[in-house]
Scaffold this active site. Structure first.
Site, PDB file in Angstrom:
ATOM      1  N   GLU A  95      -6.584  -7.686  -0.424  1.00 18.15           N
ATOM      2  CA  GLU A  95      -7.053  -7.671   0.958  1.00 18.15           C
ATOM      3  C   GLU A  95      -8.553  -7.411   0.943  1.00 18.15           C
ATOM      4  O   GLU A  95      -8.991  -6.277   0.822  1.00 18.15           O
ATOM      5  CB  GLU A  95      -6.345  -6.602   1.796  1.00 18.15           C
ATOM      6  CG  GLU A  95      -4.896  -6.917   2.082  1.00 18.15           C
ATOM      7  CD  GLU A  95      -4.275  -5.951   3.086  1.00 18.15           C
ATOM      8  OE1 GLU A  95      -5.032  -5.202   3.742  1.00 18.15           O
ATOM      9  OE2 GLU A  95      -3.040  -5.944   3.214  1.00 18.15           O
TER      10      GLU A  95
ATOM     11  N   GLU B  87       0.827  -1.205   0.000  1.00 19.63           N
ATOM     12  CA  GLU B  87       0.000   0.000   0.000  1.00 19.63           C
ATOM     13  C   GLU B  87       0.869   1.266   0.000  1.00 19.63           C
ATOM     14  O   GLU B  87       0.633   2.206   0.775  1.00 19.63           O
ATOM     15  CB  GLU B  87      -0.964   0.000   1.196  1.00 19.63           C
ATOM     16  CG  GLU B  87      -2.042  -1.071   1.079  1.00 19.63           C
ATOM     17  CD  GLU B  87      -3.168  -0.903   2.073  1.00 19.63           C
ATOM     18  OE1 GLU B  87      -4.318  -1.214   1.726  1.00 19.63           O
ATOM     19  OE2 GLU B  87      -2.906  -0.463   3.215  1.00 19.63           O
TER      20      GLU B  87
END
Length: 579
Positions: A234, A158
């Site tokens: 995710e 991320e």
């Protein structure tokens, strides 16, 4: 051996379209003797892949060290995944977030001023290369094209939520490839235009992280990636808890509907988490977006498998959804019976302030050092205050909790969450401050910051000097009684112990509702932190750490224990859903 590749619209396994149905299972949050059980339950839910992060700081607690023993035996874990007939996704970071201390980055890395944090800085990149070479030496022969289970390796984590240094991302990708990784690489970012742009790399598959509105999120992802398979790396079907907050849960039916929408769109998925496990020891991280929020010990995450590995309502709901898109085994795992219930009186108290020499080593400092300078998670600081009248004690910043004593008597607590910086001392005398690191920030701009009492410590306008500092060896607390006699009960941090009997070494749950704040061990295994603030009211005791017959519990109470009795209860209690 197989060939795994990224096709025009699908993942390709030996040339045929392959949908990844993965679940997150962090080997470092589960006792190794339970790995096979959790992996098999993933297979029984219909998953074909297991994903794991790799925590750099756990493997490398000191420079030049790369530990792969016990809970850190990555090779054993990946081989157990393969033995179950499943594939694997490896996410080595170097930054992982994961509600893990410092997001997985070693604290020692930032003790030298100017070392970069997740950017193209030579010393940071050199350390990353050493780490990735060590971890990928394990992963390399376990890639699917070499007969192993590993399908994908992730670059960073991320990154678009943190920075936009493309040269850094390219350098990390090149280090991974130069280490012999030949399976496809991926990045992951939240499906926001700016984050996908800043966190992605041309030639590396972009994936997304989200838990709702699958169609909308996948459309955003496709804008940034015109071809290739769509994947939610995710799929957030639960959430983590912090001390002082509620226990987070999500509707099993709603989460299943979101998963159905994601799979109906043809995407691959990694369920985060399939099984959360536990932040054993002092491994939990924290968040600080203006208010410091340390993460609790349980990483239950309201996942398909609970903290003890039992199927939840989400397990059955997800299994039914997956059965619409892929074959699911006929066997459905059952939950274990209630844990044994027993009690044991805690005795033999050993007080830190009565005999600190037994707890660690002393050193002298003119200026108060940080916990990072001491390489400590807990320390006792001592000096003399010269004053005949009440005087203000002040600190630049407290990271994270400081217990203040004057002449052996408690004066108060300075807490980072409350932004405490000062309290009144009634007079002069021997000043003692016990400073606790409650977990390093794992997300955002405060990554890598030092711990302890930051900035000058003053009384009035005068900076305090001539400090004696005892670095408390937390790992050695269960062995205190080898070198010191128990003391009468008094104030300040106190170690207690008790013996309890076990018939069969199965999972237990230790109630902490009558205790204050501290750490507990069973047979030398660190169960993690407890705190009366909640929400968590029990600590999970893995069956494999127990033994038939006599077992030993040790508790380090930093605050006040209302009832020095250990109660093992039948079920976990993770606290209220609302406050």
């Amino acid at each position: 051996m197989s060939h795994f590749a990224i096709g025009e619209s699908d993942f390709l396994l030996d040339g045929a379209p392959f949908r990844i149905l993965s679940g997150a299972l962090h080997y470092f949050r589960v006792h190794p003797d339970s790995w096979a059980d959790r992996i098999e339950k993933a297979r029984l839910m219909g998953l074909n892949t297991i994903e794991t992060y790799i925590p750099w700081n756990a493997h490398s607690p000191r420079p030049g060290v790369f530990d792969t023993t016990g809970m850190l035996d990555l090779e054993r874990f990946l081989r157990e995944v393969a033995a179950a007939g499943l594939y694997a996704i490896v996410r080595p970071g170097p930054y992982i977030c994961a509600e893990w201390d410092n997001g997985g980055l070693p604290a020692w890395l930032f003790r030298e001023p100017g070392v970069g944090v997740r950017r193209n800085e030579p010393r940071f990149l050199a350390a990353i290369e050493e780490y990735l070479d060590a971890v990928l030496r394990i992963v390399r022969p376990l890639q699917v094209d070499q007969g192993g289970p590993v399908l994908l390796v992730q670059v960073e984590n991320e990154y678009g939520a943190f920075g936009d240094d493309e040269t850094y991302l390219k350098a990390v990708a090149e280090i991974i490839q130069n280490a012999g990784i030949t399976v496809p690489l991926v990045t992951v970012d939240q499906p926001v235009d700016a984050m996908l742009a800043a966190g992605g790399l041309d030639g590396v598959l972009r994936t997304a992280s989200f838990g709702s509105r699958a169609g909308e999120r996948l459309t955003t992802l496709r804008k940034h990636q015109p071809s290739g398979p769509l994947m939610c790396m995710e799929f957030w079907e639960g959430w983590f808890d912090y001390w002082g907050g509620p226990h987070h849960t999500t509707s099993a039916a709603d989460a299943a509907a979101e998963l159905d929408a994601l799979l109906a769109a043809g995407a691959s998925v990694n369920i985060y988490m399939f099984h959360g496990g536990t932040n054993f020891g002092l491994t939990s991280g924290a968040n600080d977006k203006g208010v410091y929020r340390p993460t609790i010990t349980s990483y239950d995450y309201d996942a398909p498998l609970d903290e003890a590995g039992n199927p939840t309502a989400k397990f059955h709901a997800f299994r039914e959804v997956i059965s619409r898109y892929a074959p699911v085994p006929d066997i459905v795992p059952a939950s274990r019976p209630r844990a044994p219930e027993t009690s044991a009186v805690l005795g033999s108290p050993v007080r830190l302030l009565a005999d600190p020499d037994a707890w660690g080593n002393w050193a002298s400092y003119d200026v108060l050092p940080s916990l990072d300078e001491l390489d400590a998670r807990l320390a006792l600081f001592r000096t003399e205050v010269r004053a005949e009248v009440p005087v203000l004690l002040s600190v630049g910043e407290v990271r994270d909790r400081a217990y203040v004593f004057l002449g052996g008597a408690p004066v108060g607590v300075l807490d980072r969450e409350r932004h405490d910086r000062a309290l009144m001392l009634p007079r002069g005398g021997r000043l003692e401050i016990v400073v606790e690191d409650q977990g390093r920030v794992n997300y955002g701009r405060r990554l890598g910051e030092p711990k302890g009492l930051i900035g000058p410590v003053r009384v009035g306008s005068t900076e305090l000097t001539e400090w004696s500092v005892c670095v408390i060896d937390v790992e050695a607390v269960p062995r205190l009684w080898d070198s010191v006699e128990p003391d009468v009960l008094g104030v300040g941090p106190t170690a207690w112990r008790a013996s309890f009997e076990v018939g069969e070494p199965v999972d237990h749950f230790l109630s902490t509702v009558a205790w204050g704040k501290g750490i507990a061990w069973v047979n030398g295994f660190d169960l993690g932190r407890y705190w009366r603030r909640g929400p968590q009211e029990t600590l999970y005791v893995p069956g494999p750490v127990l033994r038939p017959g006599r077992n030993e519990l040790v508790v380090l109470e930093l605050d006040v224990m209302a009832e020095p009795v250990a109660h093992f209860v039948g079920e976990p209690s993770l606290g209220p859903l609302e406050l």
